[in-house]
Enzyme design. Structure first.
Site, PDB file in Angstrom:
ATOM      1  N   LYS A   1       0.929  -1.422  -0.141  1.00 17.61           N
ATOM      2  CA  LYS A   1       0.365   0.088  -0.008  1.00 17.61           C
ATOM      3  C   LYS A   1       1.271   1.478  -0.466  1.00 17.61           C
ATOM      4  O   LYS A   1       1.684   1.426   0.887  1.00 17.61           O
ATOM      5  CB  LYS A   1      -0.604   0.204   1.737  1.00 17.61           C
ATOM      6  CG  LYS A   1      -2.111   1.359   1.381  1.00 17.61           C
ATOM      7  CD  LYS A   1      -2.922   0.711   0.470  1.00 17.61           C
ATOM      8  CE  LYS A   1      -3.629   2.045   0.689  1.00 17.61           C
ATOM      9  NZ  LYS A   1      -3.525   3.039  -0.281  1.00 17.61           N
TER      10      LYS A   1
ATOM     11  N   LYS B   1       4.622   2.556   8.419  1.00 21.98           N
ATOM     12  CA  LYS B   1       3.150   3.034   8.873  1.00 21.98           C
ATOM     13  C   LYS B   1       2.475   2.039   8.899  1.00 21.98           C
ATOM     14  O   LYS B   1       1.570   2.505   9.454  1.00 21.98           O
ATOM     15  CB  LYS B   1       3.278   4.579   7.172  1.00 21.98           C
ATOM     16  CG  LYS B   1       2.229   5.464   7.772  1.00 21.98           C
ATOM     17  CD  LYS B   1       2.148   5.983   7.399  1.00 21.98           C
ATOM     18  CE  LYS B   1       2.982   6.741   6.290  1.00 21.98           C
ATOM     19  NZ  LYS B   1       2.707   7.406   4.809  1.00 21.98           N
TER      20      LYS B   1
ATOM     21  N   LYS C   1       5.249   2.102  -2.788  1.00 19.12           N
ATOM     22  CA  LYS C   1       5.251   3.477  -3.428  1.00 19.12           C
ATOM     23  C   LYS C   1       5.159   3.382  -5.297  1.00 19.12           C
ATOM     24  O   LYS C   1       5.997   2.597  -5.118  1.00 19.12           O
ATOM     25  CB  LYS C   1       6.149   4.238  -2.443  1.00 19.12           C
ATOM     26  CG  LYS C   1       6.217   5.814  -2.710  1.00 19.12           C
ATOM     27  CD  LYS C   1       5.072   6.037  -1.716  1.00 19.12           C
ATOM     28  CE  LYS C   1       3.899   7.792  -1.169  1.00 19.12           C
ATOM     29  NZ  LYS C   1       3.830   7.786  -0.167  1.00 19.12           N
TER      30      LYS C   1
ATOM     31  N   THR D   1      -5.203  13.330   5.958  1.00 16.23           N
ATOM     32  CA  THR D   1      -4.061  12.977   6.124  1.00 16.23           C
ATOM     33  C   THR D   1      -3.794  14.445   7.447  1.00 16.23           C
ATOM     34  O   THR D   1      -3.669  13.976   8.468  1.00 16.23           O
ATOM     35  CB  THR D   1      -3.030  13.324   5.319  1.00 16.23           C
ATOM     36  OG1 THR D   1      -3.264  12.019   4.271  1.00 16.23           O
ATOM     37  CG2 THR D   1      -1.201  13.160   5.708  1.00 16.23           C
TER      38      THR D   1
ATOM     39  N   ASN E   1      -2.210  19.602   0.030  1.00 13.27           N
ATOM     40  CA  ASN E   1      -2.567  19.421   0.558  1.00 13.27           C
ATOM     41  C   ASN E   1      -2.535  18.954   2.743  1.00 13.27           C
ATOM     42  O   ASN E   1      -3.897  19.900   3.310  1.00 13.27           O
ATOM     43  CB  ASN E   1      -3.221  17.572   0.454  1.00 13.27           C
ATOM     44  CG  ASN E   1      -4.577  16.576   1.092  1.00 13.27           C
ATOM     45  OD1 ASN E   1      -4.207  16.949   2.130  1.00 13.27           O
ATOM     46  ND2 ASN E   1      -5.939  16.439   0.055  1.00 13.27           N
TER      47      ASN E   1
ATOM     48  N   SER F   1      -7.414   5.423   3.560  1.00 14.81           N
ATOM     49  CA  SER F   1      -7.817   4.428   2.726  1.00 14.81           C
ATOM     50  C   SER F   1      -8.062   3.160   3.337  1.00 14.81           C
ATOM     51  O   SER F   1      -8.570   2.398   2.320  1.00 14.81           O
ATOM     52  CB  SER F   1      -5.916   4.649   1.917  1.00 14.81           C
ATOM     53  OG  SER F   1      -5.736   5.767   1.571  1.00 14.81           O
TER      54      SER F   1
END
Ligand code: GLU
Length: 407
Positions: free
Chosen positions: A66, A90, A102, A186, A217, A345
């Protein structure tokens, strides 16, 4: 300065703190798969241009890979590897059943037209379609990518496999199966984390002014939340410069100014400052929300914040970390501070899997305890081992990965 070297140094430091499983540590030193692609995109002027893209799948011991996709001129393998590794840590810190990955494309998306950007996203999706999937590897937004681009990825992937599969990517727009609350998650998660540390450390909101580096963001949302809760946000920057007003900036007005002019500078009544001045202003909380390697060993002795809340990934180098640890500056690490994004997510992915759609209230009611529990667990681990918050987050994550790691 290599983000990946820094990431590996963080891993080795954590290994000195607690008795961690050597086989798991060794697994975490290496990526499981690296995908390096070059693909053509038809430009508006009729020419064809090749772009370079990456997807790094670091570790899937706890679940599918992820992590986001970044579009930036500085994207290269070293950075994507570091970011994929950090996603692994994380997801384990926040306790969701995902591994870490990523991706990115080396491009300045601001130089492309809307049509060029869409064709680039479609071409990149085709290049990585074999290795992604709802139970395999699930991308999401990151720096310079957004819900419309995630919708395009889902659409292109659906065409390739012959049916719609919204759970292949998160951070989509609501109309295309995105989750309520994902857009602000976030920043919102960062605020929950801050709140746990505030209670714990007795941080005084009255004395605490806030400085935010980066007004994308994450930066915009956290600035708005601090402002909303009565804190003075005294300085903000974006890639084009910074502004300072000791009385506190009117954040909603600043967001409007950024939307209309494309930058924070030029905001009425504020003093223009550069990045270095911004990072070294006396303040309660400094919130790096931009890119890696902003707080280095060189600048650390001049940083005057009481607390650093890392909304960006990798903003603090190990040299700066060592300085902050020695001088009592609390660094709330990225793998915890910005985990609200990936936690939400996970909730989007769950909704896609079950065909449900939850209200924003429901989404945050599930995300908040995930984040608060993670923050408390990190604090507890730090106390147990006399470690920094980053070392503790790593120890906690590696212990959790070791429980399920296969060899
Ligand atoms: N790009 C975000 C991060 O660095 C979110 C990743 C995700 O939602 O998968 O955590």
């Amino acid at each position: 300065m290599s983000a990946f070297t820094n990431a590996m140094r963080q891993l080795e430091l954590a290994a000195t703190i607690a008795p961690l499983d050597p086989a798991t540590l060794e697994r975490l030193r290496h990526p499981q798969r690296i995908v390096d692609v070059q693909f053509p995109v038809k430009m508006d002027n009729g020419s064809t241009k090749f772009f370079h893209g990456y997807r790094v799948q670091w570790n899937n011991d706890r679940g599918p890979y992820k992590g986001g996709l970044r579009f930036h001129a500085q994207v290269e393998m070293d950075e994507v590897k570091a970011l994929a590794f950090w996603m692994t840590i994380k997801c384990a810190v926040v306790g969701i059943p995902f591994g870490g990955g990523k991706g990115g494309v080396t491009v300045n998306p601001k130089e492309l037209s809307k049509g060029e950007l869409e064709r680039l996203m479609r071409a990149f999706t085709r290049s990585i379609a074999d290795v992604i999937g709802p139970d395999k590897d699930i991308p999401a937004p990151d720096v310079n990518t957004n819900p419309p681009l995630m919708d395009i990825l889902a659409d292109e992937y659906g065409k390739i496999i012959g049916h719609a599969e919204p759970a292949v990517v998160t951070g989509k727009s609501i109309a295309h199966g995105g989750s309520e609350g994902r857009g602000t998650a976030t920043g919102q998660g960062g605020y929950y984390v801050f709140d746990v540390y505030r209670e714990k450390s007795g941080f005084d909101p009255e004395s605490g002014s806030i400085v935010v580096q980066g007004f994308g963001n994450a930066g915009q949302v956290i600035a708005k939340l601090f402002h909303h809760h009565g804190y003075r946000v005294i300085a903000v920057s974006d890639s084009q410069g910074g502004i300072h007003d000791e009385r506190g900036l009117d954040i909603p007005a600043l967001i409007k100014h950024k939307e209309s002019t494309g930058r924070v500078s030029g905001f009425f009544g504020a003093r223009e400052i550069n990045q270095e001045e911004l990072l070294t202003l006396p303040c309660g909380v400094l919130v790096p929300s931009a890119l890696e390697n902003q707080l280095t060993g060189e600048i650390a002795p001049r940083v005057q914040a009481q607390m650093i809340l890392e909304l960006a990934n990798g903003p603090t180098t190990p040299e700066a970390d060592a300085y902050f640890a020695k001088h009592g500056t609390i660094v709330i690490p990225d793998v915890l501070a910005n985990a609200g994004g990936v936690a939400t997510s996970f909730l989007e992915w769950q909704q896609n899997k079950t065909g449900e759609h939850w209200s924003e209230k429901e989404v945050f009611a599930r995300m908040e305890p995930l984040i608060r529990e993670a923050a408390k667990a990190v604090i507890h681990t730090a106390e147990k081992y006399g470690a920094t918050q980053r070392e503790a987050a790593f120890v906690l994550a590696i212990e959790r990965i070791a429980e399920v790691a296969r060899s």
